[in-house]
Design a protein around this motif. Structure first.
Motif, PDB file in Angstrom:
ATOM      1  N   GLU A 243       8.915  12.998   3.315  1.00 41.77           N
ATOM      2  CA  GLU A 243       9.548  12.162   4.478  1.00 41.77           C
ATOM      3  C   GLU A 243       8.379  10.990   4.639  1.00 41.77           C
ATOM      4  O   GLU A 243       9.160   9.842   4.119  1.00 41.77           O
ATOM      5  CB  GLU A 243      10.142  12.455   5.742  1.00 41.77           C
ATOM      6  N   ALA A 244       7.038  11.419   4.594  1.00 37.31           N
ATOM      7  CA  ALA A 244       6.680   9.939   4.323  1.00 37.31           C
ATOM      8  C   ALA A 244       6.232   8.868   3.167  1.00 37.31           C
ATOM      9  O   ALA A 244       5.784   8.328   2.949  1.00 37.31           O
ATOM     10  CB  ALA A 244       5.205  11.087   4.724  1.00 37.31           C
ATOM     11  N   LEU A 245       6.734  10.498   2.119  1.00 38.61           N
ATOM     12  CA  LEU A 245       6.527  10.008   0.219  1.00 38.61           C
ATOM     13  C   LEU A 245       7.645   8.539   0.819  1.00 38.61           C
ATOM     14  O   LEU A 245       7.533   7.963   0.011  1.00 38.61           O
ATOM     15  CB  LEU A 245       6.729  11.329  -0.162  1.00 38.61           C
ATOM     16  N   ALA A 246       8.909   9.073   1.178  1.00 44.62           N
ATOM     17  CA  ALA A 246      10.026   8.280   0.928  1.00 44.62           C
ATOM     18  C   ALA A 246       9.842   6.943   1.329  1.00 44.62           C
ATOM     19  O   ALA A 246      10.604   5.915   0.879  1.00 44.62           O
ATOM     20  CB  ALA A 246      11.606   9.116   1.978  1.00 44.62           C
ATOM     21  N   LYS A 247       9.136   7.353   2.842  1.00 43.65           N
ATOM     22  CA  LYS A 247       9.662   6.314   3.464  1.00 43.65           C
ATOM     23  C   LYS A 247       8.084   4.443   2.662  1.00 43.65           C
ATOM     24  O   LYS A 247       7.898   3.683   2.219  1.00 43.65           O
ATOM     25  CB  LYS A 247       9.061   6.279   5.055  1.00 43.65           C
ATOM     26  N   GLY A 248       7.458   5.568   2.298  1.00 41.55           N
ATOM     27  CA  GLY A 248       6.013   5.067   1.595  1.00 41.55           C
ATOM     28  C   GLY A 248       6.413   3.976   0.042  1.00 41.55           C
ATOM     29  O   GLY A 248       6.625   3.348  -0.103  1.00 41.55           O
ATOM     30  N   LEU A 249       7.496   4.829  -0.497  1.00 42.87           N
ATOM     31  CA  LEU A 249       7.705   4.641  -1.457  1.00 42.87           C
ATOM     32  C   LEU A 249       8.504   4.230  -1.472  1.00 42.87           C
ATOM     33  O   LEU A 249       9.314   2.392  -2.545  1.00 42.87           O
ATOM     34  CB  LEU A 249       8.370   6.194  -2.307  1.00 42.87           C
TER      35      LEU A 249
ATOM     36  N   GLN B  68       8.876   1.485   0.476  1.00 43.23           N
ATOM     37  CA  GLN B  68       7.754  -0.079   0.653  1.00 43.23           C
ATOM     38  C   GLN B  68       7.469  -1.046  -1.244  1.00 43.23           C
ATOM     39  O   GLN B  68       7.967  -1.412  -0.921  1.00 43.23           O
ATOM     40  CB  GLN B  68       7.042  -0.007   1.338  1.00 43.23           C
ATOM     41  N   GLU B  69       6.718   0.830  -1.290  1.00 44.50           N
ATOM     42  CA  GLU B  69       6.087   0.894  -1.750  1.00 44.50           C
ATOM     43  C   GLU B  69       7.308  -0.135  -3.847  1.00 44.50           C
ATOM     44  O   GLU B  69       6.419  -0.641  -4.529  1.00 44.50           O
ATOM     45  CB  GLU B  69       5.023   1.708  -2.836  1.00 44.50           C
ATOM     46  N   LEU B  70       8.191   0.612  -3.600  1.00 47.96           N
ATOM     47  CA  LEU B  70       8.902   0.538  -4.851  1.00 47.96           C
ATOM     48  C   LEU B  70       9.803  -1.012  -4.546  1.00 47.96           C
ATOM     49  O   LEU B  70      11.214  -0.532  -5.323  1.00 47.96           O
ATOM     50  CB  LEU B  70       9.562   1.434  -5.719  1.00 47.96           C
ATOM     51  N   GLY B  71      10.138  -1.185  -3.401  1.00 51.77           N
ATOM     52  CA  GLY B  71      11.640  -2.337  -2.883  1.00 51.77           C
ATOM     53  C   GLY B  71      11.368  -3.377  -4.520  1.00 51.77           C
ATOM     54  O   GLY B  71      10.245  -3.503  -4.793  1.00 51.77           O
ATOM     55  N   GLY B  72      12.359  -3.449  -4.084  1.00 57.76           N
ATOM     56  CA  GLY B  72      13.178  -4.688  -5.645  1.00 57.76           C
ATOM     57  C   GLY B  72      13.090  -3.453  -6.701  1.00 57.76           C
ATOM     58  O   GLY B  72      13.544  -4.373  -7.869  1.00 57.76           O
ATOM     59  N   LYS B  73      12.414  -2.934  -6.998  1.00 55.16           N
ATOM     60  CA  LYS B  73      12.557  -1.684  -8.138  1.00 55.16           C
ATOM     61  C   LYS B  73      14.019  -0.757  -7.715  1.00 55.16           C
ATOM     62  O   LYS B  73      14.427  -0.437  -8.590  1.00 55.16           O
ATOM     63  CB  LYS B  73      11.080  -1.012  -8.839  1.00 55.16           C
ATOM     64  N   ALA B  74      13.263   0.013  -6.401  1.00 52.42           N
ATOM     65  CA  ALA B  74      14.304   1.210  -6.431  1.00 52.42           C
ATOM     66  C   ALA B  74      14.905   1.446  -4.578  1.00 52.42           C
ATOM     67  O   ALA B  74      13.287   0.558  -4.275  1.00 52.42           O
ATOM     68  CB  ALA B  74      13.613   2.314  -7.320  1.00 52.42           C
TER      69      ALA B  74
END
Ligand SMILES: NC(=O)c1ccc[n+]([C@@H]2O[C@H](COP(=O)([O-])OP(=O)(O)OC[C@H]3O[C@@H](n4cnc5c(N)ncnc54)[C@H](OP(=O)(O)O)[C@@H]3O)[C@@H](O)[C@H]2O)c1
Length: 246
Positions: free
Chosen positions: A159-165, A167-173
């Motif tokens: 769940e933490a991975l999904a939330k972090g990604l 944010q990190e991949l916003g604009g891409k995925a």
């Protein structure tokens, strides 16, 4: 309802790792019925081919073990452009804190967290604009159960991975996570039938809905996530009320 989802998903390439059984297979069936081009993947090519033959629509198979990083990299490069990646592949290990062998804990972490992490990372370069990644955790992350503390912790990491990604991949995925409660799938096929039905009755009976879930009920939620371009960073609980039960 089908028409709205169909208009968004028709022709899209949806890759489902874990698509040979359970919720992944149900998602493949629903997505294919909506006109998507579906690739189902897991370790067993023969099983995938048999399953694909039962699904109506555009379904391909591609064998991969998410814990084999080199193979995941090569597999991702062969997929072609991808619109949506769904990773339901996992294996779980149960055992009390003091009893669960460390090797079993590591194997679960590999299959349920590191494998999906690596798979998402390797598919990302091939993800089309507007694409999404959907991971799977489980109700134990926030509703612990004795004997499944390790699994709950791994779910929380997903769940933490999904939330972090997200944010990190916003604009891409877009990145989201489905958190199922108990769902009757092949995951429990190793149990004797009587014990399995008893477990379903006992767990189901404790839930507000009075029963355990079915794979197609989770598939509906996955398809909604894929289609909804405003959803990211969400952990979606589909658990028959498990989180709010007494
Ligand atoms: N069922 C439940 O009650 C429940 C509850 C909470 C959370 N969840 C979670 O929901 C997700 C889906 O569960 P499910 O019940 O639908 O699972 P399932 O029916 O057991 O299917 C899991 C699939 O993953 C594949 N797989 C396992 N390890 C793999 C690996 N290393 N590489 C590639 N594929 C692999 C398996 O196929 P092969 O053996 O052919 O590789 C299988 O097709 C999982 O993350 C599970 O932990 C399930």
């Amino acid at each position: 309802m089908n028409t709205a989802f169909e208009s968004v998903l028709r022709g899209k390439h949806i890759v489902i790792v874990g698509g040979g059984s359970g919720m992944g297979k149900a998602t493949a069936e629903l997505a294919a019925s909506l006109g998507a081009k579906v690739t189902i993947a897991s370790r067993n090519a023969e099983k995938l081919t048999t399953v694909a033959a039962t699904i109506e629509g555009d379904v391909s198979v591609a064998a991969v073990d998410t814990t084999d990083e080199a193979r995941v990299k090569a597999w991702a490069a062969e997929l072609g452009p991808v619109d949506h990646l769904v990773i339901s592949a996992s294996s779980a290990a149960h055992g009390a804190f003091g009893d669960l062998p460390t090797d079993d804990l590591r194997a679960m972490l590999e299959a349920k967290f590191i494998g999906p992490y690596v798979t998402a990372r390797e598919v990302l370069p091939y993800l089309n604009e507007g694409g999404s990644i959907t991971l799977f955790s489980g109700v134990l992350s926030r509703r612990p159960s004795a004997g499944a503390t390790g699994l709950g912790a791994v779910n929380a990491a997903v769940e933490a991975l999904a939330k972090g990604l997200a944010q990190e991949l916003g604009g891409k995925a877009r990145v989201n996570c489905i958190s199922p409660g108990m769902v009757a799938t092949e995951a429990y096929s190793g149990m004797p039938e009587e014990a399995r039905e008893g477990m379903y009755a006992q767990v189901g009976g404790s839930l507000p809905v009075g029963r355990v879930g079915q794979a197609d009920e989770i598939a509906m939620a996955v398809v909604m996530i894929l289609a909804n371009s405003f959803m990211t960073g969400t952990v979606l609980d589909i658990d028959g009320g498990h989180l709010v039960k007494a």
